[in-house]
Design an enzyme around this catalytic site. Structure first.
Site, PDB file in Angstrom:
ATOM      1  N   ASN A 116       1.024  -0.747   0.456  1.00 34.94           N
ATOM      2  CA  ASN A 116      -0.110  -0.020   0.240  1.00 34.94           C
ATOM      3  C   ASN A 116       0.613   1.407   0.240  1.00 34.94           C
ATOM      4  OD1 ASN A 116      -2.373  -1.756   0.197  1.00 34.94           O
ATOM      5  ND2 ASN A 116      -2.354  -1.217   2.070  1.00 34.94           N
ATOM      6  N   HIS A 139       6.222  -0.725  -2.926  1.00 35.74           N
ATOM      7  CA  HIS A 139       5.427   0.469  -4.645  1.00 35.74           C
ATOM      8  C   HIS A 139       5.361   1.293  -3.691  1.00 35.74           C
ATOM      9  CE1 HIS A 139       3.121  -4.021  -5.194  1.00 35.74           C
ATOM     10  NE2 HIS A 139       4.256  -3.542  -5.689  1.00 35.74           N
TER      11      HIS A 139
END
Length: 234
Positions: free
Chosen positions: A89, A106
């Protein structure tokens, strides 16, 4: 059990009001992945991509950590051994819930990345993204959100693999099991002798690779699981 590595996905933040990427109401129902989450999409229409991420950033200002985020912070604080949180996330809800040292494989929505030199810097949610923002390191532009797009290599993979190879328990929370290399983390942990647990609303694409599963909403199941771990640790 001294070292726990936890991987979290969109499912842990869904109960905070953030849409997951797939399924009914998912972000990709409203926008094509190719248009807003690839280097090629940014090259074709950078303003559309910036507008999309400004929308996401605005939404993130409105949400709060839920009991699952709070419980993982409690686990880190009270466990006694090492608890490493790796997240897919980009929302920063783990940090806002009190967790430390979160590995953002990410990237993060409150950061910018220079396309020219690769420099990264913070860009708080309160400030809008703007194509005219120059890189503070090299002065080039346009800059882009510091998030890993489809087709790009996630961050910190060597560090994550080192943690996986030395952990006693690997837990995946709210992940789909559809995105690699994260979907392969359970195999690494299992090969290295760790116990494995999946916490999810429903079976993921890689559920069969886990030794144990717990089903239900993260905001209910994760606090109960943390309470159990800490009780058995005492």
């Amino acid at each position: 059990m001294d070292k726990i590595v936890i991987l979290t996905g969109a499912g842990i933040s869904a109960e905070s009001g953030l849409g997951t990427f797939r399924g009914a109401g998912g972000l990709w129902e409203r926008k094509r992945v190719e248009d807003v989450a690839t280097p090629e999409g940014f090259a074709r229409d950078p303003q559309m991509v910036i507008d999309f991420y400004n929308m996401r950033r605005g939404k993130h200002r409105e949400v709060q950590p839920n009991p699952a985020h709070d419980a993982l912070a409690r686990l880190q604080a009270e466990y006694g051994g090492e608890v490493v949180i790796v997240t897919q996330n980009v929302d920063r809800l783990h940090e806002r819930g009190g967790s430390a040292g979160v590995i953002h494989m990410h990237g993060v929505l409150d950061g910018l990345l220079c396309n020219a030199c690769g420099f990264r810097w913070d860009w708080p949610f309160e400030r809008k993204l703007d194509l005219e923002t120059p890189c503070p390191s090299c002065g080039a532009g346009p800059t882009r959100p510091d998030v890993v797009w489809f087709g790009e290599m996630p961050y910190f993979l060597d560090e994550i693999e080192t943690h996986l190879s030395g952990c006693d328990l690997f837990v995946a929370i709210g992940t789909s099991g559809n995105v690699y290399p994260a979907a392969g983390f359970v195999q690494i942990a299992d090969i290295c002798g760790a116990d494995t647990l999946e916490i999810n609303l429903e079976a993921s694409a890689v559920s069969s690779g886990f030794a144990r599963q717990l089903r239900g909403p993260a905001s209910e199941v994760v606090p109960a699981w943390v309470e159990d771990v800490l009780s058995n640790r005492a």
